[in-house]
Design a protein around this motif. Structure first.
Motif, PDB file in Angstrom:
ATOM      1  N   ARG A 106      25.235   8.881  43.044  1.00  0.00           N
ATOM      2  CA  ARG A 106      25.733   9.310  44.352  1.00  0.00           C
ATOM      3  C   ARG A 106      25.254  10.699  44.758  1.00  0.00           C
ATOM      4  N   THR A 146      22.542  13.252  46.218  1.00  0.00           N
ATOM      5  CA  THR A 146      21.568  13.018  47.276  1.00  0.00           C
ATOM      6  C   THR A 146      20.590  14.179  47.358  1.00  0.00           C
ATOM      7  N   PRO A 147      19.407  13.932  47.828  1.00  0.00           N
ATOM      8  CA  PRO A 147      18.839  12.614  48.120  1.00  0.00           C
ATOM      9  C   PRO A 147      18.446  11.904  46.831  1.00  0.00           C
ATOM     10  N   ALA A 148      18.283  10.590  46.916  1.00  0.00           N
ATOM     11  CA  ALA A 148      17.760   9.838  45.778  1.00  0.00           C
ATOM     12  C   ALA A 148      16.340  10.312  45.508  1.00  0.00           C
TER      13      ALA A 148
END
Length: 107
Positions: free
Chosen positions: A65, A67-69
């Motif tokens: 969860r 961010t960003p991935a």
């Protein structure tokens, strides 16, 4: 038992954390395996007595969860180093006001 969660802003990322257990208990910081893994369904919470410990898990930079991935921010993938991950952990620790903790994890 208390459960809380949130994000800490760090350069080029937001680090997701969650805390469960006794807010006055001794803090345990849980680090998931990686790269590319996450806290998953929270099974790690069962590893520590919630009456005695405050268990804090965080999703590493670019994972879960947070961010960003990693695949969405390839321009900053070179920032995903051991030193940066340690800085992210320190940011979460300071955000939560944790001075000392047990560090544990998987993988």
């Amino acid at each position: 038992m208390q459960t809380d969660s949130g994000w800490v802003d760090v350069p080029h990322a937001r680090i997701y954390w969650e805390a469960t257990g006794n807010p006055d208990g001794f803090p345990v910081l849980y680090l998931h395996g990686g790269p590319g893994s996450s806290l998953g369904q929270g099974g790690y919470r069962k590893r520590h007595d919630p009456r005695r410990f405050l268990t804090v898990g965080l999703d590493q930079r670019g994972c879960g969860r947070s961010t960003p991935a990693a695949y969405e921010d390839l321009d900053h993938l070179h920032d995903n180093t051991t030193q940066t991950l340690v800085q992210d952990i320190e940011a979460v620790r300071k955000h939560l006001g944790i001075e000392q903790c047990i560090v544990t994890g998987a993988s």
